[in-house]
Design a protein around this motif. Structure first.
Motif, PDB file in Angstrom:
ATOM      1  N   ILE A 275       0.850  -1.195   0.000  1.00 26.28           N
ATOM      2  CA  ILE A 275       0.000   0.000   0.000  1.00 26.28           C
ATOM      3  C   ILE A 275       0.884   1.243   0.000  1.00 26.28           C
ATOM      4  CG2 ILE A 275      -1.764   1.287   1.245  1.00 26.28           C
ATOM      5  CD1 ILE A 275      -2.669  -1.430   2.406  1.00 26.28           C
ATOM      6  N   GLN A 276       0.649   2.100  -0.971  1.00 23.27           N
ATOM      7  CA  GLN A 276       1.401   3.347  -1.078  1.00 23.27           C
ATOM      8  C   GLN A 276       0.472   4.543  -0.929  1.00 23.27           C
ATOM      9  OE1 GLN A 276       4.000   1.830  -4.793  1.00 23.27           O
ATOM     10  NE2 GLN A 276       4.710   3.778  -3.928  1.00 23.27           N
ATOM     11  N   SER A 277       1.003   5.583  -0.322  1.00 26.69           N
ATOM     12  CA  SER A 277       0.240   6.822  -0.228  1.00 26.69           C
ATOM     13  C   SER A 277       1.185   8.015  -0.284  1.00 26.69           C
ATOM     14  CB  SER A 277      -0.560   6.861   1.084  1.00 26.69           C
ATOM     15  OG  SER A 277       0.306   6.864   2.198  1.00 26.69           O
ATOM     16  N   PRO A 278       0.712   9.148  -0.814  1.00 25.91           N
ATOM     17  CA  PRO A 278      -0.547   9.282  -1.544  1.00 25.91           C
ATOM     18  C   PRO A 278      -0.449   8.649  -2.926  1.00 25.91           C
ATOM     19  CG  PRO A 278       0.713  11.300  -1.730  1.00 25.91           C
ATOM     20  CD  PRO A 278       1.513  10.385  -0.822  1.00 25.91           C
ATOM     21  N   ARG A 279      -1.537   8.530  -3.639  1.00 29.61           N
ATOM     22  CA  ARG A 279      -1.504   8.014  -5.016  1.00 29.61           C
ATOM     23  C   ARG A 279      -1.023   9.087  -5.985  1.00 29.61           C
ATOM     24  NH1 ARG A 279      -3.886   3.747  -7.201  1.00 29.61           N
ATOM     25  NH2 ARG A 279      -2.292   4.243  -8.765  1.00 29.61           N
ATOM     26  N   HIS A 280      -1.360  10.325  -5.667  1.00 27.30           N
ATOM     27  CA  HIS A 280      -0.933  11.456  -6.490  1.00 27.30           C
ATOM     28  C   HIS A 280      -0.476  12.579  -5.568  1.00 27.30           C
ATOM     29  CE1 HIS A 280      -2.922   9.699 -10.045  1.00 27.30           C
ATOM     30  NE2 HIS A 280      -3.851   9.342  -9.206  1.00 27.30           N
ATOM     31  N   GLU A 281       0.582  13.275  -6.001  1.00 28.00           N
ATOM     32  CA  GLU A 281       1.060  14.418  -5.233  1.00 28.00           C
ATOM     33  C   GLU A 281       1.527  15.471  -6.219  1.00 28.00           C
ATOM     34  OE1 GLU A 281       1.642  14.474  -1.726  1.00 28.00           O
ATOM     35  OE2 GLU A 281       2.769  16.332  -1.598  1.00 28.00           O
ATOM     36  N   VAL A 282       0.999  16.672  -6.038  1.00 30.20           N
ATOM     37  CA  VAL A 282       1.438  17.808  -6.847  1.00 30.20           C
ATOM     38  C   VAL A 282       1.912  18.870  -5.879  1.00 30.20           C
ATOM     39  CG1 VAL A 282       0.819  19.549  -8.551  1.00 30.20           C
ATOM     40  CG2 VAL A 282      -0.271  17.288  -8.632  1.00 30.20           C
ATOM     41  N   THR A 283       3.128  19.337  -6.065  1.00 35.12           N
ATOM     42  CA  THR A 283       3.658  20.338  -5.150  1.00 35.12           C
ATOM     43  C   THR A 283       4.614  21.249  -5.891  1.00 35.12           C
ATOM     44  OG1 THR A 283       4.642  20.644  -2.957  1.00 35.12           O
ATOM     45  CG2 THR A 283       5.672  19.019  -4.390  1.00 35.12           C
ATOM     46  N   GLU A 284       4.974  22.315  -5.243  1.00 35.00           N
ATOM     47  CA  GLU A 284       5.852  23.284  -5.887  1.00 35.00           C
ATOM     48  C   GLU A 284       7.307  22.981  -5.573  1.00 35.00           C
ATOM     49  OE1 GLU A 284       2.940  27.153  -6.324  1.00 35.00           O
ATOM     50  OE2 GLU A 284       4.634  27.224  -4.925  1.00 35.00           O
ATOM     51  N   MET A 285       8.119  23.370  -6.505  1.00 30.13           N
ATOM     52  CA  MET A 285       9.561  23.207  -6.368  1.00 30.13           C
ATOM     53  C   MET A 285      10.033  23.785  -5.038  1.00 30.13           C
ATOM     54  SD  MET A 285      12.293  24.676  -9.069  1.00 30.13           S
ATOM     55  CE  MET A 285      13.357  25.898  -8.429  1.00 30.13           C
ATOM     56  N   GLY A 286      10.924  23.052  -4.377  1.00 29.18           N
ATOM     57  CA  GLY A 286      11.475  23.513  -3.113  1.00 29.18           C
ATOM     58  C   GLY A 286      10.779  22.940  -1.896  1.00 29.18           C
ATOM     59  N   GLN A 287       9.583  22.398  -2.102  1.00 28.92           N
ATOM     60  CA  GLN A 287       8.839  21.831  -0.979  1.00 28.92           C
ATOM     61  C   GLN A 287       9.363  20.439  -0.635  1.00 28.92           C
ATOM     62  OE1 GLN A 287       6.278  23.542   0.759  1.00 28.92           O
ATOM     63  NE2 GLN A 287       7.241  25.153  -0.452  1.00 28.92           N
ATOM     64  N   GLU A 288       9.138  20.045   0.614  1.00 32.11           N
ATOM     65  CA  GLU A 288       9.479  18.683   1.036  1.00 32.11           C
ATOM     66  C   GLU A 288       8.349  17.739   0.646  1.00 32.11           C
ATOM     67  OE1 GLU A 288      11.269  17.784   4.996  1.00 32.11           O
ATOM     68  OE2 GLU A 288       9.381  16.708   5.313  1.00 32.11           O
TER      69      GLU A 288
ATOM     70  N   VAL B  53       6.849   8.513 -11.364  1.00 27.06           N
ATOM     71  CA  VAL B  53       6.025   7.608 -10.553  1.00 27.06           C
ATOM     72  C   VAL B  53       6.982   6.819  -9.668  1.00 27.06           C
ATOM     73  CG1 VAL B  53       4.332   5.764 -10.517  1.00 27.06           C
ATOM     74  CG2 VAL B  53       4.315   7.436 -12.389  1.00 27.06           C
ATOM     75  N   TYR B  54       6.715   6.850  -8.372  1.00 23.06           N
ATOM     76  CA  TYR B  54       7.563   6.153  -7.410  1.00 23.06           C
ATOM     77  C   TYR B  54       6.824   4.899  -6.928  1.00 23.06           C
ATOM     78  CZ  TYR B  54      10.566  10.222  -7.431  1.00 23.06           C
ATOM     79  OH  TYR B  54      11.427  11.227  -7.836  1.00 23.06           O
TER      80      TYR B  54
ATOM     81  N   PHE C  94       4.762  -5.341  -6.176  1.00 17.26           N
ATOM     82  CA  PHE C  94       4.768  -3.889  -6.294  1.00 17.26           C
ATOM     83  C   PHE C  94       3.439  -3.276  -5.847  1.00 17.26           C
ATOM     84  CE2 PHE C  94       8.575  -2.658  -8.744  1.00 17.26           C
ATOM     85  CZ  PHE C  94       9.074  -3.914  -9.051  1.00 17.26           C
ATOM     86  N   GLY C  95       3.542  -2.074  -5.270  1.00 14.22           N
ATOM     87  CA  GLY C  95       2.357  -1.273  -5.049  1.00 14.22           C
ATOM     88  C   GLY C  95       1.935  -0.582  -6.338  1.00 14.22           C
ATOM     89  N   ASP C  96       0.882   0.218  -6.254  1.00 22.69           N
ATOM     90  CA  ASP C  96       0.368   0.900  -7.444  1.00 22.69           C
ATOM     91  C   ASP C  96       1.033   2.242  -7.711  1.00 22.69           C
ATOM     92  OD1 ASP C  96      -3.039  -0.352  -7.097  1.00 22.69           O
ATOM     93  OD2 ASP C  96      -1.303  -1.138  -8.188  1.00 22.69           O
ATOM     94  N   GLY C  97       1.969   2.625  -6.849  1.00 15.69           N
ATOM     95  CA  GLY C  97       2.776   3.801  -7.130  1.00 15.69           C
ATOM     96  C   GLY C  97       2.201   5.112  -6.636  1.00 15.69           C
ATOM     97  N   THR C  98       3.086   6.102  -6.521  1.00 12.04           N
ATOM     98  CA  THR C  98       2.709   7.484  -6.251  1.00 12.04           C
ATOM     99  C   THR C  98       3.173   8.312  -7.442  1.00 12.04           C
ATOM    100  OG1 THR C  98       2.901   7.337  -3.847  1.00 12.04           O
ATOM    101  CG2 THR C  98       3.115   9.532  -4.837  1.00 12.04           C
ATOM    102  N   ARG C  99       2.211   8.981  -8.078  1.00  9.81           N
ATOM    103  CA  ARG C  99       2.566   9.848  -9.205  1.00  9.81           C
ATOM    104  C   ARG C  99       2.887  11.227  -8.661  1.00  9.81           C
ATOM    105  NH1 ARG C  99       2.191   9.609 -14.613  1.00  9.81           N
ATOM    106  NH2 ARG C  99       1.131   7.611 -14.464  1.00  9.81           N
ATOM    107  N   LEU C 100       4.143  11.624  -8.770  1.00  7.40           N
ATOM    108  CA  LEU C 100       4.629  12.881  -8.201  1.00  7.40           C
ATOM    109  C   LEU C 100       4.884  13.899  -9.295  1.00  7.40           C
ATOM    110  CD1 LEU C 100       5.721  14.491  -5.748  1.00  7.40           C
ATOM    111  CD2 LEU C 100       7.949  13.454  -6.214  1.00  7.40           C
ATOM    112  N   SER C 101       4.307  15.078  -9.127  1.00  9.68           N
ATOM    113  CA  SER C 101       4.544  16.176 -10.064  1.00  9.68           C
ATOM    114  C   SER C 101       5.077  17.365  -9.276  1.00  9.68           C
ATOM    115  CB  SER C 101       3.258  16.573 -10.789  1.00  9.68           C
ATOM    116  OG  SER C 101       2.786  15.515 -11.580  1.00  9.68           O
ATOM    117  N   ILE C 102       6.237  17.847  -9.670  1.00 13.32           N
ATOM    118  CA  ILE C 102       6.854  19.008  -9.035  1.00 13.32           C
ATOM    119  C   ILE C 102       6.783  20.167 -10.025  1.00 13.32           C
ATOM    120  CG2 ILE C 102       8.890  19.927  -7.876  1.00 13.32           C
ATOM    121  CD1 ILE C 102       7.743  17.457  -6.517  1.00 13.32           C
ATOM    122  N   LEU C 103       6.078  21.215  -9.622  1.00 16.07           N
ATOM    123  CA  LEU C 103       5.857  22.349 -10.532  1.00 16.07           C
ATOM    124  C   LEU C 103       6.947  23.413 -10.403  1.00 16.07           C
ATOM    125  CD1 LEU C 103       2.028  22.705  -9.923  1.00 16.07           C
ATOM    126  CD2 LEU C 103       3.209  21.327 -11.647  1.00 16.07           C
TER     127      LEU C 103
END
Lengths: 116, 112
Positions: free
Chosen positions: A5-18, A89-90, A107-116
């Motif tokens: 189990i992975q969380s979150p499934r999707h993450e969108v955040t701005e550059m520089g954030q943790e 995707v992690y 494998f889990g279903d992954g976390t799709r990470l987008s850094i803006l």
């Protein structure tokens, strides 16, 4: 049976954030793996743990990335500070070391990470 | 240079056709794995081949490990839309099953 189990499934955040990605392995599995998948580089192993101990972190891209496994049922992958090129995707995977000479990684279903 | 070269990169076919995808390397491996990954999901192991020349069948899928254990093929008979996905081959050069290196994959689309 519950899978990885992975969380979150999707993450969108701005550059520089943790960014913190979380993984719960399959109960009883003693190996845990973090992967990253991009179109350019494909699926790459970042780090893996055996019995909560990091064994090989040679795939971790740089010091901005860190992974922990405080107990057998939880792991985190942290990126600080995040950059747009970390967008991917992690995946987390787990594996048991018992039950025979070979056991597959699940494998889990992954976390799709987008850094803006 | 990639350790594993998969071909073709993309394949678009009609339901009922046969197809073969390849995974090649200049290195020798003790075993090789094939995975299928569907959109929005993680890879799922299909098969592990360990002996040179070995052939394994999984319903309509036939996997072969080369005699020299440097390459492998996956043949699908009478493809169905449910076969659509990304097919990945993987090896652990150290001989275990932990430090997997994946090929870039073959993206298969089977149209009704």
């Amino acid at each position: 049976d519950a899978g990885v189990i992975q969380s979150p499934r999707h993450e969108v955040t701005e550059m520089g954030q943790e960014v913190t990605l979380r993984c719960k392995p399959i109960s009883g599995h003693n190996s845990l793996f973090w992967y990253r998948q991009t179109m350019m580089r494909g699926l790459e192993l970042l780090i893996y743990f055996n019995n909560n101990v990091p064994i090989d972190d040679s795939g971790m891209p740089e010091d901005r990335f860190s992974a922990k496994m405080p107990n057998a049922s939880f792991s985190t992958l942290k990126i600080q500070p995040s950059e747009p090129r970390d967008s991917a995707v992690y995946f987390c995977a787990s594996r048991t070391g018992t039950g025979g000479w070979y056991q597959p990684q699940h494998f889990g279903d992954g976390t799709r990470l987008s850094i803006l | 240079t990639q350790l594993l070269e998969q071909s073709p990169q993309f394949l678009s076919i009609q339901e009922g056709e046969n197809l073969t995808v390849y995974c090649n390397s200049s290195s020798v491996f003790s075993s090789l794995q094939w995975y299928r990954q569907e959109p929005g999901e993680g890879p799922v192991l299909l098969v592990t081949v360990v002996t040179g020349g070995e052939v394994k069948k999984l319903k309509r899928l036939t996997f072969q490990f080369g005699d020299a254990r440097k390459d492998s093929s996956l043949h699908i008979t009478a493809a169905q839309p449910g076969d659509t996905g990304l097919y990945l081959c993987a090896v652990d050069p150290s001989g275990g099953y932990n430090k997997l290196i994946f090929g870039a994959g073959t993206r298969l689309a089977v149209h009704p």
